[in-house]
Design a protein around this motif. Structure first.
Motif, short mmCIF file in Angstrom:
data_model
loop_
_atom_site.label_atom_id
_atom_site.label_comp_id
_atom_site.label_asym_id
_atom_site.label_seq_id
_atom_site.Cartn_x
_atom_site.Cartn_y
_atom_site.Cartn_z
N GLU A 245 0.88 -1.16 0.00
CA GLU A 245 0.00 0.00 0.00
C GLU A 245 0.92 1.22 0.00
O GLU A 245 1.70 1.41 0.93
N PRO A 246 0.90 2.05 -1.07
CA PRO A 246 1.90 3.13 -1.20
C PRO A 246 1.91 4.04 0.03
O PRO A 246 0.87 4.39 0.60
N PHE A 247 3.13 4.42 0.43
CA PHE A 247 3.28 5.34 1.56
C PHE A 247 4.55 6.14 1.37
O PHE A 247 5.50 5.71 0.70
N LEU A 248 4.57 7.35 1.94
CA LEU A 248 5.74 8.21 1.88
C LEU A 248 6.75 7.77 2.93
O LEU A 248 6.40 7.58 4.11
N ALA A 249 8.00 7.59 2.50
CA ALA A 249 9.06 7.26 3.44
C ALA A 249 9.33 8.47 4.33
O ALA A 249 9.52 9.59 3.84
N ARG A 250 9.31 8.25 5.64
CA ARG A 250 9.48 9.35 6.58
C ARG A 250 10.87 9.97 6.42
O ARG A 250 11.88 9.29 6.46
N ASN A 251 10.90 11.28 6.22
CA ASN A 251 12.15 12.02 6.02
C ASN A 251 12.97 11.50 4.85
O ASN A 251 14.19 11.66 4.81
N VAL A 265 8.97 5.54 -5.92
CA VAL A 265 8.72 6.52 -6.97
C VAL A 265 9.14 7.89 -6.45
O VAL A 265 8.78 8.27 -5.34
N ILE A 266 9.90 8.62 -7.28
CA ILE A 266 10.39 9.94 -6.93
C ILE A 266 10.07 10.88 -8.09
O ILE A 266 10.41 10.58 -9.25
N ASP A 267 9.44 11.99 -7.80
CA ASP A 267 9.15 13.01 -8.81
C ASP A 267 10.16 14.15 -8.69
O ASP A 267 10.44 14.63 -7.57
N ALA A 268 10.71 14.58 -9.82
CA ALA A 268 11.72 15.66 -9.84
C ALA A 268 11.02 17.01 -9.72
O ALA A 268 10.79 17.71 -10.71
N THR A 269 10.66 17.37 -8.50
CA THR A 269 9.91 18.60 -8.26
C THR A 269 10.79 19.74 -7.75
O THR A 269 10.29 20.84 -7.50
N THR A 307 -0.53 11.70 -7.77
CA THR A 307 -0.07 10.61 -6.91
C THR A 307 -0.21 9.27 -7.62
O THR A 307 -1.29 8.98 -8.17
N PRO A 308 0.82 8.44 -7.66
CA PRO A 308 0.74 7.19 -8.42
C PRO A 308 -0.25 6.21 -7.81
O PRO A 308 -0.42 6.15 -6.59
N ALA A 309 -0.90 5.46 -8.68
CA ALA A 309 -1.79 4.40 -8.23
C ALA A 309 -0.97 3.23 -7.71
O ALA A 309 0.19 3.04 -8.09
N PRO A 310 -1.54 2.41 -6.84
CA PRO A 310 -0.82 1.22 -6.37
C PRO A 310 -0.44 0.31 -7.54
O PRO A 310 -1.10 0.28 -8.57
#
Length: 444
Positions: A245-251, A265-269, A307-310
């Motif tokens: 289940e997609p989640f943001l890695a803390r820090n 997944v990393i977006d070049a923002t 946000t990417p889908a699972p």
């Protein structure tokens, strides 16, 4: 807002394991056929273990005459031939390949002698990031045994613009500056040297708003590591070859036990011209191993992707029946003078009593207890498991095949023994001199 670089102690590193978890390597893409042919050559090859070091001959797994990032398609099969050009027996060990008893090392595939070959079929039933190594018999040998990434692409393309592998390996040198293997070799090992895709460091250049899929693989022999990705959101999509289940890695931090794989997944923002460092922490020291640079070229698109889908879900059970599960206590090390049934791989035999027998399809709950003073790694062959909550009333929202159990702690895991066969389990401490040990179980 700019995030400060992550500073990790050994305690922080180990605490994160249970919750987490130059250019790219050349790729070999299979053609659109139902069966592919692949030859692995285990052979010495030159490698530079650092920018200030001369090339030295190390043991490698090569495909088609060169190390490679192997990519195949879901539902293909590989007719694989292994040639052993090393001076020691070896057997291939597959991380993430579920339910294929015919490739199970030592129970189905016997060690290949120096100069010998083995051939078998490898069905690619699941998409994901896989790891193949030749390390089961590697303790105490003249050199470290090799590892190889294998990528199986999803049947439906995932919404990313680039797909890159970061295979991280550790090397140790003896007093003469030569690579040595882990285990009780009697030689003093120096500080770890880390390589990324066979290089001291990796640089990736992205265009603004480009989406990158990074497949992180901890191919270290013994070390648990944490990766800190600076100033970017890191969204975990899969762990140990299975969708999460997609989640943001803390820090922006990822923690990986030896053998663990994490797809993110990393977006070049970030603004054009900025660079984000990727730092490796091993609990004792930290170093920069990669950089993600946003170029001043025209943006890849006008705005970031949503946000990417699972990732597509695989054929793992939606629920596990814990009430009727077979429950087994599995101490990972001896305690209070009581011996355990773990054995060195070179002494393994199916004539020994299995750790347990289970009826095919039944849920198994293992209580992994570590009475030792150092953390221990546990790896389950041929299956993925859920990490249970402390109260045994639920599980984490991802599947694993490897977990690290801290000193003095107990972790409970659950899996469905849904394929009949003889399967291995492995354990080892996160110390270079620690031996690898194994047991086996039977689903029938």
């Amino acid at each position: 807002m700019t995030r400060r670089p992550v500073q990790l102690t050994r305690r922080h590193l180990l605490a994160g394991i249970g919750a987490a978890a130059a250019g790219p390597m050349p790729a070999i893409h299979a053609q659109a056929r139902t069966s592919q042919t692949l030859a692995f050559d285990a052979t010495p090859a030159p490698l530079r273990l650092g920018p200030d070091r001369d090339e030295t001959a190390v043991w490698t797994l090569q495909a088609g005459g060169s190390p490679a990032n192997l990519r195949f398609r879901h539902d293909e099969a590989i007719d694989l031939t292994l040639h052993n050009g090393l001076p020691a027996p070896l057997v291939l060990n597959w991380h993430g390949m579920d339910g294929v008893p015919s490739i199970e090392p030592l129970t189905a595939r016997r060690p290949v002698s120096p100069g010998g070959s083995d051939r078998f079929s490898l069905p690619l039933r699941q998409a994901g990031t896989f790891l193949c190594d030749a390390r089961l018999l590697g303790d105490g040998l003249a050199q470290s045994s090799p590892a190889q990434a294998l990528i199986v692409e999803e049947p439906t393309p995932v919404e990313v613009d680039r797909d890159e592998v970061m295979l991280l390996e550790d090397w140790r040198l003896d007093a003469e500056g030569l690579p040595i293997a882990p285990g009780a070799s009697g030689k003093t090992a120096g500080a770890p040297l880390y390589l990324v895709n066979g290089r001291p460091a990796l640089d990736l250049t992205l265009r603004a708003n480009e989406r990158l899929r990074l497949r992180f693989i901890n191919a270290c022999q013994r070390n648990a590591i944490a990766l800190g990705i600076q100033n970017l959101d890191v969204r975990v999509m899969a762990i140990d070859s299975r969708p999460a289940e997609p989640f943001l890695a803390r820090n922006g931090r990822l923690v990986l036990a030896p053998g663990t794989r994490v797809d993110a997944v990393i977006d070049a923002t970030r603004p054009a011209g900025t660079t984000s460092a990727i730092t490796l922490h091993d609990g004792g020291s930290s170093r920069q191993i990669a950089r993600l640079h946003v170029s001043a070229d025209k943006p890849f698109r006008s705005a970031p992707l949503p946000t990417p889908a699972p990732l597509p879900s695989e054929s793992l059970p939606a629920r596990l029946d814990l009430e009727t599960a077979l429950r087994v206590d599995v101490p990972l090390a001896s305690s209070g003078g009581k011996p355990t049934s773990w054995a060195a791989p070179v002494q393994f035999s199916t004539d020994s009593a299995p750790a347990f027998r289970v009826k095919q399809g039944r849920t198994v709950v293992l209580a992994l207890t570590n009475p030792a003073a150092v953390p221990m790694v546990f790896h389950l062959h041929g299956h993925h498991f859920r990490l249970l909550d402390r109260l045994d009333d639920g599980w984490k929202p991802f599947w694993l095949d490897t977990v690290l159990v801290d000193a003095g702690q107990t972790q409970r895991i659950a899996f469905a023994a849904d394929v009949a066969g003889a399967w291995l389990v492995e354990t080892m401490a996160v110390e270079w001199s620690a031996p690898r040990k194994m047991r086996w179980f039977v689903a029938e």
